[in-house]
Each structure stands twice: as C-alpha cells, then as structure tokens.
Design a protein around this motif. Structure first.
Motif, short mmCIF file in Angstrom:
data_model
loop_
_atom_site.label_atom_id
_atom_site.label_comp_id
_atom_site.label_asym_id
_atom_site.label_seq_id
_atom_site.Cartn_x
_atom_site.Cartn_y
_atom_site.Cartn_z
N GLU A 16 0.83 -1.21 0.00
CA GLU A 16 0.00 0.00 0.00
C GLU A 16 0.87 1.26 0.00
O GLU A 16 0.61 2.22 -0.75
CB GLU A 16 -0.91 -0.03 1.23
N ILE A 17 1.90 1.27 0.83
CA ILE A 17 2.83 2.40 0.89
C ILE A 17 3.54 2.55 -0.46
O ILE A 17 3.66 3.65 -1.01
CB ILE A 17 3.87 2.21 2.02
N GLU A 18 4.01 1.44 -1.00
CA GLU A 18 4.71 1.45 -2.28
C GLU A 18 3.82 2.01 -3.38
O GLU A 18 4.27 2.81 -4.21
CB GLU A 18 5.18 0.03 -2.64
N ASP A 19 2.56 1.62 -3.38
CA ASP A 19 1.62 2.11 -4.39
C ASP A 19 1.46 3.63 -4.28
O ASP A 19 1.46 4.34 -5.29
CB ASP A 19 0.26 1.41 -4.23
N LEU A 20 1.31 4.14 -3.07
CA LEU A 20 1.17 5.58 -2.88
C LEU A 20 2.41 6.34 -3.35
O LEU A 20 2.31 7.38 -4.00
CB LEU A 20 0.91 5.90 -1.40
N VAL A 21 3.57 5.78 -3.05
CA VAL A 21 4.82 6.46 -3.38
C VAL A 21 5.14 6.39 -4.87
O VAL A 21 5.47 7.40 -5.49
CB VAL A 21 5.99 5.87 -2.54
N LEU A 22 5.03 5.21 -5.47
CA LEU A 22 5.44 5.03 -6.85
C LEU A 22 4.36 5.38 -7.88
O LEU A 22 4.63 6.07 -8.85
CB LEU A 22 5.92 3.59 -7.08
N MET A 38 10.59 9.60 9.77
CA MET A 38 11.25 9.60 8.46
C MET A 38 10.24 9.90 7.36
O MET A 38 9.04 9.95 7.61
CB MET A 38 11.97 8.28 8.20
N VAL A 39 10.78 10.09 6.17
CA VAL A 39 9.97 10.38 4.99
C VAL A 39 10.28 9.34 3.93
O VAL A 39 11.44 8.97 3.74
CB VAL A 39 10.28 11.80 4.45
N VAL A 40 9.25 8.89 3.23
CA VAL A 40 9.43 7.94 2.14
C VAL A 40 8.93 8.59 0.86
O VAL A 40 7.82 9.13 0.82
CB VAL A 40 8.65 6.62 2.39
N MET A 41 9.80 8.57 -0.18
CA MET A 41 9.40 9.11 -1.48
C MET A 41 10.11 8.31 -2.57
O MET A 41 11.06 7.59 -2.29
CB MET A 41 9.74 10.60 -1.59
N SER A 42 9.64 8.46 -3.79
CA SER A 42 10.25 7.73 -4.90
C SER A 42 11.63 8.29 -5.20
O SER A 42 11.95 9.43 -4.87
CB SER A 42 9.36 7.83 -6.14
N LEU A 43 12.45 7.48 -5.88
CA LEU A 43 13.77 7.94 -6.29
C LEU A 43 13.66 9.12 -7.26
O LEU A 43 14.46 10.05 -7.20
CB LEU A 43 14.56 6.81 -6.94
#
Length: 94
Positions: A16-22, A38-43
C-alpha cells in the motif's frame, strides 16, 4: 493531502505504501510513537528535489557574486544600449 502513517505500516502494509509512493507519486511521512521519524518518497521525486536544491544553491552563489561585483567601486556599468550593441556585434560575428 499529507500522508502520515505509523512506521509499522512499512512492515505491515508495504504494498500500500509502495503504491502511494510510486504510482500516485505521494510523499509519506512516517511516525514512531507519535513523533516524526522519516519520509518515504520515490527515487524520481528525491532526484528532482536534489536538482532543485542544487539549482537554488547555484542561483544563490551567482547572486552573491553579483552583489560583491556590484559593491566593487571599479565595476563598470553598461547602459541598456551598450548591452544590446555588444550583443548585436557578437551575433553578427557568428
């Protein structure tokens, strides 16, 4: 919309997190015990952010150098006409 999730969602809801980010290009803010962790974002998004920071630093450096040059009493200022005359000469030479 700001996406704030507990850090445990990385383990429990990674797809779910991956889908939101990518796919949706969102930035996820993760918390631990109610505090920012922390913060998670796409490359791609991270790369864009770094490029913007580098560009902003470059502009800041150029403005600083221009300010120093402007404060120099030996600096010769050109009129509008002189600038365009020089530009036309350069263009005509090419």
């Amino acid at each position: 919309m700001i996406y704030i999730r507990p850090v445990s969602d990385l383990r429990n809801k990674y797809p779910e997190i991956e889908d939101l980010v990518l796919r949706e290009e969102k930035t996820i803010y993760l918390t631990k015990n109610g505090y920012g962790s922390m913060v998670v974002m796409s490359l791609d998004k991270y790369s864009e952010l770094l490029e913007k920071i580098e560009y902003d630093r470059y502009v800041e450096k150029m403005l600083y150098e221009a300010e120093i040059e402007a404060s120099n009493s030996n600096t010769k200022y050109l009129t509008h006409e002189e600038v365009f005359e020089k530009a036309r000469r350069i263009i005509d030479e090419e």
